[in-house]
Design a protein around this motif. Sequence first.
Motif, PDB file in Angstrom:
ATOM      1  N   LEU A   1      31.434   6.871   2.135  1.00 20.76           N
ATOM      2  CA  LEU A   1      30.146   7.021   1.464  1.00 20.76           C
ATOM      3  C   LEU A   1      29.739   5.661   0.950  1.00 20.76           C
ATOM      4  O   LEU A   1      30.475   5.016   0.205  1.00 20.76           O
TER       5      LEU A   1
ATOM      6  N   ASP B   1      23.212   3.637  -7.831  1.00 25.01           N
ATOM      7  CA  ASP B   1      23.987   4.876  -7.904  1.00 25.01           C
ATOM      8  C   ASP B   1      25.319   4.640  -8.607  1.00 25.01           C
ATOM      9  O   ASP B   1      25.786   5.471  -9.377  1.00 25.01           O
TER      10      ASP B   1
ATOM     11  N   ASN C   1      23.489  12.536  -2.243  1.00 26.48           N
ATOM     12  CA  ASN C   1      23.058  12.857  -0.883  1.00 26.48           C
ATOM     13  C   ASN C   1      23.175  14.349  -0.584  1.00 26.48           C
ATOM     14  O   ASN C   1      23.562  14.742   0.512  1.00 26.48           O
TER      15      ASN C   1
END
Length: 191
Positions: free
Chosen positions: A4, A10, A26
Motif C-alpha cells: 500500500l 495520509d 482506499n
Amino acid sequence: TSSLAIQQEDAAALIDDDSGGTVRLNGKQWMVVKQTSGVTGWTLYILTPVSRNTEGISVLRTAIVIPALLGFALYLLLSLFLSTVITKPLMQLRRTMRVTRLGTLKRVENVSTTIEIKELYRTYNNMVEDINNLIKLVYEKEILQSRAELKALQAQVNPHFLFNTMEALYRSLNQRGERELADFVITLSEF
C-alpha cells in the motif's frame, strides 16, 4: 502480502489519528500497529488488512458451533434415554397400584436396573404379599366365626325344640288322664 502506497498526508493523518488501531484507506479497513524507535525517533507503521486477520474466524466459529450442536443433541438423546429408563418402571408400578386399588392385589415383575426402583418394587411386592396374607387370615377368621355362630344357634334351637316336644307330650298325657306321667315330663323339661 499486499503493498500500500500512502501519501505523506495520509501518513500524517495516521500519526494524529487515535481510532483505536484501525483506519480506512482506499475503501478498505486496515489494522494499524505503530512503533516508535527510541534511538532514531522514527515511527514505524504496519498496516494489515482486517479481512486477513479475521479470515480464520469462520473456520473457528464452525469448529465451535458443530461440536456444541452435537453435544446438545447427544445431551437430549441421553436425557430421553435416562428418563425412559427411570420413568417406564415407575409407570408400570403406578399402573399395578391402580389395579390394586380396584381390589386385585398382584405382584409386579422387576424389570428395572436401578437400585432405587428395584427397592420400590421389592417393597411393593412385600406389601402385596403381607396384605394378601392378612386378607386370607381375615377370611378364615370370618369363616370360623360364622361356623361358631351357626353352632351357637344350633345349640339354642336343640333345647328349645326339645322343650317344645316335652310340652306337647305333657299336654297329650294330661288329656289322656295320665297325670303322674305328665308331671314326670314337666319335671324333666324343667331340669
